[in-house]
Scaffold this active site. Structure first.
Site, PDB file in Angstrom:
ATOM      1  CG  ASP A  13      22.994  36.893-109.366  1.00  0.00           C
ATOM      2  OD1 ASP A  13      22.851  38.874-109.505  1.00  0.00           O
ATOM      3  OD2 ASP A  13      22.779  36.466-110.391  1.00  0.00           O
ATOM      4  CB  SER A  14      18.975  38.054-108.505  1.00  0.00           C
ATOM      5  OG  SER A  14      19.647  38.820-109.357  1.00  0.00           O
ATOM      6  N   GLY A  46      16.405  43.351-110.260  1.00  0.00           N
ATOM      7  CA  GLY A  46      16.891  44.725-111.024  1.00  0.00           C
ATOM      8  C   GLY A  46      15.459  45.429-111.327  1.00  0.00           C
ATOM      9  CB  CYS A  76      23.852  40.803-108.494  1.00  0.00           C
ATOM     10  SG  CYS A  76      22.788  41.536-108.180  1.00  0.00           S
ATOM     11  CG  ASN A  77      26.362  44.708-112.954  1.00  0.00           C
ATOM     12  OD1 ASN A  77      26.823  45.348-113.116  1.00  0.00           O
ATOM     13  ND2 ASN A  77      26.743  43.547-113.471  1.00  0.00           N
ATOM     14  CB  THR A  78      20.648  44.835-109.902  1.00  0.00           C
ATOM     15  OG1 THR A  78      20.814  44.660-111.171  1.00  0.00           O
ATOM     16  CG2 THR A  78      19.658  45.901-109.095  1.00  0.00           C
ATOM     17  CD  GLU A 157      17.736  33.189-113.217  1.00  0.00           C
ATOM     18  OE1 GLU A 157      17.327  32.062-112.796  1.00  0.00           O
ATOM     19  OE2 GLU A 157      18.831  33.636-112.290  1.00  0.00           O
ATOM     20  CB  CYS A 189      22.838  42.503-116.422  1.00  0.00           C
ATOM     21  SG  CYS A 189      21.575  41.265-115.627  1.00  0.00           S
ATOM     22  CG  HIS A 191      20.970  36.682-114.584  1.00  0.00           C
ATOM     23  ND1 HIS A 191      21.064  37.662-114.081  1.00  0.00           N
ATOM     24  CD2 HIS A 191      20.017  35.627-114.902  1.00  0.00           C
ATOM     25  CE1 HIS A 191      20.414  36.992-113.093  1.00  0.00           C
ATOM     26  NE2 HIS A 191      20.248  35.734-113.209  1.00  0.00           N
TER      27      HIS A 191
HETATM   28  N1  DGL Z   1      22.411  39.104-112.545  1.00  0.00           N
HETATM   29  C1  DGL Z   1      21.992  40.805-111.327  1.00  0.00           C
HETATM   30  C2  DGL Z   1      22.805  41.497-112.100  1.00  0.00           C
HETATM   31  O1  DGL Z   1      23.636  41.691-112.124  1.00  0.00           O
HETATM   32  C3  DGL Z   1      20.560  40.985-110.726  1.00  0.00           C
HETATM   33  C4  DGL Z   1      19.673  40.614-112.394  1.00  0.00           C
HETATM   34  C5  DGL Z   1      18.346  41.110-111.452  1.00  0.00           C
HETATM   35  O2  DGL Z   1      18.045  39.928-110.697  1.00  0.00           O
HETATM   36  O3  DGL Z   1      17.154  41.447-111.793  1.00  0.00           O
HETATM   37  O4  DGL Z   1      21.974  43.105-111.407  1.00  0.00           O
END
Ligand code: DGL
Length: 270
Positions: A13-14, A46, A76-78, A157, A189, A191
């Site tokens: 993930d990020s 994102g 990570c969805n992004t 974060e 997301c 997070h």
């Molecule tokens: N947790 C991530 C997601 O699912 C990334 C969020 C991010 O880094 O902007 O999109």
């Protein structure tokens, strides 16, 4: 594909968000060794371009392949939206590549309980429109309302989770009138499950909040069983890597894994 069932599962993930998925995987599959990579140096993903996210994702993937991971789970969805196809092509037969969007959209689309669905995520995930497209491909009758909530990731974060700042930001985003009559809200997301209870409370516990980490972990379990790749190790020693140290990451990793975490800095994305 000739993969070794005793090899680890790579999850990235990020930042710390993917720990929600890693935690669910650990609970369902306690015998699997997890190697987690958080690209904290480039967080948030994102608002980055798809090209930048593809580059980071490929470097992390190579790192996880060097560690002999049998699965690369893009938690990570992004990155799932921007880089899944690229990563899958790059990996070829060396590992199985999974994303977090396909299991979640299948789960929602096949569930009759959900008719008017809200989707919140980063700008990158929402502008890809993948949630809406994939859900409607399975059930064209579903109504999907997608909305970017870009402040949530930096807020989480930075550790603003149960306080006036997080409550004000949550209220500001979720009061949007487009979300008022939804029967369900997908946390698109990884997070966001960290603030799931506050989101639930905002909707007076009347809206189904869909946390896809459980769905993704179950899909992983299904695939491992189907391909006879379930590990039989006892007490695996998980590994956690970040591209930059953050206190929040350590705290959260220890919270999700209930063990002392030895965080290793690995500069793979530079
Ligand atoms: N947790 C991530 C997601 O699912 C990334 C969020 C991010 O880094 O902007 O999109």
């Amino acid at each position: 594909m000739n993969l070794d069932k005793n090899n680890p599962i790579g999850i990235f993930d990020s930042g710390a968000g993917g720990l929600t998925v890693a935690g669910a995987v650990k609970n369902i599959l306690p015998q699997e060794k997890i190697i987690y990579f958080g690209d904290t140096a480039h967080l948030p993903y994102g608002d980055k371009s798809a090209d930048a996210i593809k580059q980071y994702s490929l470097k992390i993937t190579d790192f996880l392949l060097e560690k002999k991971c049998k699965i690369i789970l893009i938690a990570c969805n992004t990155a799932s939206a921007a880089a899944y196809e690229t990563v899958k092509k790059h990996v070829g037969a060396k590992a199985i590549v999974l994303n977090v969007i396909d299991p979640a959209t299948k789960f929602i689309a096949n569930n009759n309980k959900y008719k008017k669905i809200g989707v919140i995520g980063t700008k990158g995930t929402i502008s890809s429109d993948l949630y809406s497209t994939k859900i409607k491909k399975i059930d064209s009758q579903k109504q999907v309302i997608s909305m970017a909530t870009p402040l949530f990731v930096p807020m989480i974060e930075e550790g603003f989770i149960y306080d006036n700042i997080s409550n004000a930001i949550i209220k500001n985003y979720l009061s949007d009138e487009r979300l008022q009559n939804i029967d369900s809200l997908i946390l698109a997301c990884t997070h966001y499950p960290i603030i799931k209870n506050q989101i639930r409370k905002f909707f007076n516990f009347k809206t189904n909040i869909v946390d896809s980490s459980q769905v993704v972990a179950r899909e992983l379990q299904r695939i491992l069983a189907e391909k006879q790749l379930l590990n039989t190790n006892i007490n695996p020693k998980h590994e956690f890597y970040v591209s930059d140290y953050t206190d929040f990451f350590s705290t959260l990793a220890e919270m999700f894994f209930d063990e002392e975490v030895n965080l290793i800095k690995a500069d793979v994305t530079n």
